[in-house]
Scaffold this active site. Structure first.
Site, PDB file in Angstrom:
ATOM      1  N   ASP A 287       0.868  -1.166   0.000  1.00  0.00           N
ATOM      2  CA  ASP A 287       0.000   0.000   0.000  1.00  0.00           C
ATOM      3  C   ASP A 287       0.914   1.227   0.000  1.00  0.00           C
ATOM      4  O   ASP A 287       2.104   1.152   0.307  1.00  0.00           O
ATOM      5  CB  ASP A 287      -0.957  -0.025   1.202  1.00  0.00           C
ATOM      6  CG  ASP A 287      -2.158   0.907   0.974  1.00  0.00           C
ATOM      7  OD1 ASP A 287      -2.090   1.764   0.056  1.00  0.00           O
ATOM      8  OD2 ASP A 287      -3.151   0.797   1.713  1.00  0.00           O
TER       9      ASP A 287
HETATM   10  C1  BGC Z   1      -4.978   3.320   0.064  1.00  0.00           C
HETATM   11  C2  BGC Z   1      -5.056   2.304  -1.049  1.00  0.00           C
HETATM   12  C3  BGC Z   1      -4.897   2.994  -2.372  1.00  0.00           C
HETATM   13  C4  BGC Z   1      -3.583   3.747  -2.377  1.00  0.00           C
HETATM   14  C5  BGC Z   1      -3.346   4.496  -3.667  1.00  0.00           C
HETATM   15  C6  BGC Z   1      -3.745   4.188  -0.036  1.00  0.00           C
HETATM   16  O1  BGC Z   1      -3.825   5.245   0.850  1.00  0.00           O
HETATM   17  O2  BGC Z   1      -5.010   2.658   1.316  1.00  0.00           O
HETATM   18  O3  BGC Z   1      -6.283   1.636  -0.994  1.00  0.00           O
HETATM   19  O4  BGC Z   1      -4.962   2.082  -3.415  1.00  0.00           O
HETATM   20  O5  BGC Z   1      -3.596   4.690  -1.333  1.00  0.00           O
HETATM   21  O6  BGC Z   1      -4.182   5.584  -3.761  1.00  0.00           O
END
Ligand code: BGC
Length: 748
Positions: A287
């Site tokens: 993530d």
């Molecule tokens: C989120 C993810 C997301 C990623 C990219 C993170 O803060 O938890 O779900 O895909 O950001 O935006």
């Protein structure tokens, strides 16, 4: 949509002369597949694994390392030489242009493609994922994913970051709307379908956030404690089904720690369970900002750091050169990424932008919403409304004159023409701002009742709302609770005094209908008062038409709750959400990049409820609920009979469902099991379900296959699933608390 700066360790590179050279060709043409005899990996008769190995033989160390990390967040950053070929989504990993391997162009895509505002593109907003879960409809889940895949591809992306499936362990989780409910079999089955749909468009599919990202509060530091058995039978079972049945090319590991280690450097999660036990052949990406080490993460099984390159670039190369990370381990990461690109078809079917059909998108979004709306209460057949006999309707609250609310955070899809309740701002949406879609329930209701006097009251003053309701034949109150990533709900109540408004309106008019727009379960101190209650979730691009079609009966509601609605927060396994100690959750100004990336000190959350998530908890603890898991009414009625359970390769439950009412409808039949007492589970588990369309008076005999794993326990000693010999009670019915059919089968 901008978000607060994470610390990704990659500043903008502003070499404008170089940028200019890169921008031109990248934006001017679609990529063509490389296909010639120097590229033997383009032979589609070979397997993705063979093809990946052929590419790897040709790659330099630098090219391999380049595949292991992102180059920042193109959406929010200036054009740089590295991101210039990207589609300006939220992540980009450069490919190997020399060998015809394209970059991996990622976009968030929970309920539609993100970042369309800032890029001047159109995206359909489907209803929130929780609405798809409420439809319990495997075909609709596939369609949901397919629409997302189609629009990703049309916009120029080749990877989805959707596929959220963390189960609703805490109904206050701000991302509950992005997930598929509290049950692992329901959530896992549907996410598998969604992933298959997305990947059908030759887009790399994703499942996330692996694992136990069940609260947003302190998500980047919380340390979740859970036993292996409970883990495998709850949250991980949803992922297991999603991974083994949906075959996503990618898994996104989560921000939090699990039993001591961050998920993205957790060997048990990434290697022992995901790669070894489930035989996941794809790649794991972190993530955003969730990578916290180089050697530890690599050994644990993290293949790709996103969105930056703090650990998986120079530090990784040095670790390979020093031998701390072996060549074989490096190649394994690269292999997983490349084989996934081949398997998903992004190399054989290169990016080909095109214009989608937004009308079709609206139609799909509406149908998905119609299938997911849940009728929670309908006294004296208050619904459906008879459009021709109503003289006056008071529409009240929740900006229902102009729009419907949507879920925020990285899931956010940008509405056509911007936020419906804000001053015109045609650009991107803004992080942590309530975004309203221009789908007006008031207009949709007016369109169906041209002869009636339809009024609107904003629902901010209980006395005024009651006055408006008193004057009308019918009052329809819309109430909402916005939710977003990066926050949890402090409680389960409707905010902005909406409980008071609903109570006042229902007191003033006995024919009051409440329409809820929430991602999370809410409490309803007024539940006895209104004649009818609909849960419409976050309704997507055409939510208003879907709601109006249900209100006026052109569509018969057929959704059922994928989450229990409890009576109070006091009944939850954790009545108080554990939030991080504030002082330890911020880095001092003086913190170095190294310290920031290493992460914040942990705080502990113990999942002592184990696998007793949602309805299992309330049943085991004998706690009454407001509306049970699996519950939902219809404008017709159904009767169940004739349960027969047989054993073979699969355990099978056959039974008959009859539509005993006066109109066509769809019934979701739910199959539960109680395990032998040796399992120590004083509650039933959902083990299968099917959605059955039935004409009035029609009956059908259906057979639901029950995977033996869903009847098994996870045995920690043997590190595998065990079906305990003994008597299993199979229960079938229309909700977790209404199972009229019961049979016992002895299994071994
Ligand atoms: C989120 C993810 C997301 C990623 C990219 C993170 O803060 O938890 O779900 O895909 O950001 O935006």
């Amino acid at each position: 949509m901008k978000r607060p700066m994470f610390f990704f360790g990659r500043g903008p590179v502003a070499l404008f002369a170089v940028v200019f050279l890169f921008v031109g060709p990248a934006f001017a043409q679609n990529q063509q597949p490389a296909s010639n005899s120097d590229h033997p990996w383009m032979n589609t008769a070979l397997s993705p694994d063979q093809r990946a190995d052929l590419v790897i033989q040709q790659m330099t160390l630098d090219e391999k390392i380049a595949l292991l990390h992102g180059v920042g967040m193109p959406t929010d950053e200036p054009v740089t030489p590295e991101n210039a070929a990207s589609n300006r989504g939220v992540g980009y990993a450069v490919g190997v242009p020399r060998l015809g391997i394209p970059g991996i162009d990622m976009s968030d895509a929970a309920y539609g493609v993100r970042s369309s505002g800032v890029n001047g593109r159109y995206s359909t907003a489907l209803p929130a994922n929780v609405a798809a879960a409420a439809s319990w409809d495997v075909d609709a889940a596939y369609q949901y994913g397919a629409l997302i895949g189609h629009e990703l591809r049309a916009q120029g992306y080749n990877m989805s970051l959707g596929g959220g499936v963390d189960i609703t362990r805490d109904p206050r989780n701000g991302r509950t709307f992005e997930y598929l409910g509290e049950d692992p079999v329901l959530a896992g089955t549907l996410v598998a379908q969604l992933i298959k749909g997305t990947q059908s468009a030759h887009v790399i599919g994703d499942i996330k956030h692996y694992a136990f990202n069940d609260q947003e509060s302190g998500r980047d530091s919380v340390n979740i404690h859970i036993s292996k058995r409970a883990a495998r039978e709850s949250d991980l079972l949803a992922f297991e089904i999603g991974v083994t049945k949906g075959h996503p090319a990618a898994v996104m590991c989560s921000y939090n720690r699990v039993n001591g280690d961050y998920s993205c450097e957790n060997k048990w999660l990434l290697t022992d369970v995901l790669k070894d036990d489930w035989k996941f052949p794809g790649f794991v990406l972190s993530d955003w900002g969730g990578t916290h080490s180089t050697v530890k993460a690599s050994h644990a099984g993290l293949d790709n750091e996103e969105p930056g390159d703090f650990y998986y670039s120079a530090k990784f190369k040095a670790a390979v050169e020093s031998g701390e990370i072996s060549q074989a381990e490096l190649d394994e990461h690269v292999h997983r990424i490349l084989r996934s690109m081949f398997a998903a078809g992004v190399i054989d079917h290169p990016r080909q932008r095109f214009v989608v059909d937004p009308f079709k998108g609206f139609e799909i979004a509406r149908k998905e919403e119609e299938g997911g709306i849940v009728l929670l209460k309908n006294e004296k057949k208050a619904l459906p409304l008879n459009a021709s006999s109503i003289h006056s309707i008071a529409v009240i609250g929740a900006h229902s004159d102009v729009g419907m609310i949507s879920g925020g955070g990285s899931a956010q899809v940008d509405p056509i023409e911007g936020n419906a309740i804000m001053p015109p701002d045609k650009g991107a949406t803004h992080w942590m701002e309530e975004i309203w879609f221009p789908t007006s329930p008031l207009k949709a209701i007016k369109a169906r009742t041209p002869q009636a006097n339809v009024t609107y009251d904003p629902g901010t003053d209980p006395a005024a709302a009651a006055e408006a309701a008193k004057k009308a034949d019918v009052a329809i109150v819309f109430a909402y609770r916005w939710a977003s990533e990066a926050m949890d709900m402090p409680n389960l109540s409707l905010p902005h005094h909406q409980d008071e408004i609903i109570a006042a309106v229902a007191k003033a008019n006995p024919h009051t209908i409440v329409v809820l727009e929430t991602g999370n379960p809410v409490t309803m101190p007024w539940v006895a008062a209104p004649a009818a209650i609909l849960e419409a979730w976050f309704g997507g691009s055409d939510g208003a038409d879907a709601v109006a079609n249900i209100l006026f009966g052109s569509v018969n509601p057929s959704g059922k709750l994928p989450n229990t609605f409890p009576l109070s927060e006091a009944d939850l396994p954790h009545p108080h959400l554990t939030t991080p100690p504030p002082a330890s959750q911020r880095f001092p100004e003086s913190a170095t990049a190294e310290q920031r990336h290493a992460g914040l000190p942990p705080f502990d959350v113990h999942y002592d409820e184990g696998a007793m998530v949602g309805y299992k908890w309330y049943e085991a603890k004998h706690k009454p609920v407001l509306f049970p898991f699996g519950f939902g009414l219809s404008y017709t009625t159904f009767a169940y009979s004739g349960l027969k359970v047989s054993d073979g390769d699969m355990v099978k439950a056959s039974f008959t469902v009859a539509n005993t009412g006066g109109r066509e409808g769809k019934e979701i039949a739910e199959v539960y099991a109680m395990l032998p007492s040796a399992a120590g589970e004083p509650y039933k588990r959902l083990v299968g379900f099917t959605k059955i369309p039935l004409a009035s008076k029609e009956k059908k005999t259906v057979t639901v296959d029950i995977d033996r794993k869903y009847l098994s326990i996870f045995d920690e000693q043997k590190n595998g699933w065990s079906l305990l010999p003994g008597d299993y009670t199979i229960l079938v019915g229309g909700s977790s608390q209404d199972t009229p059919l019961k049979a016992t089968i002895s299994l071994k």
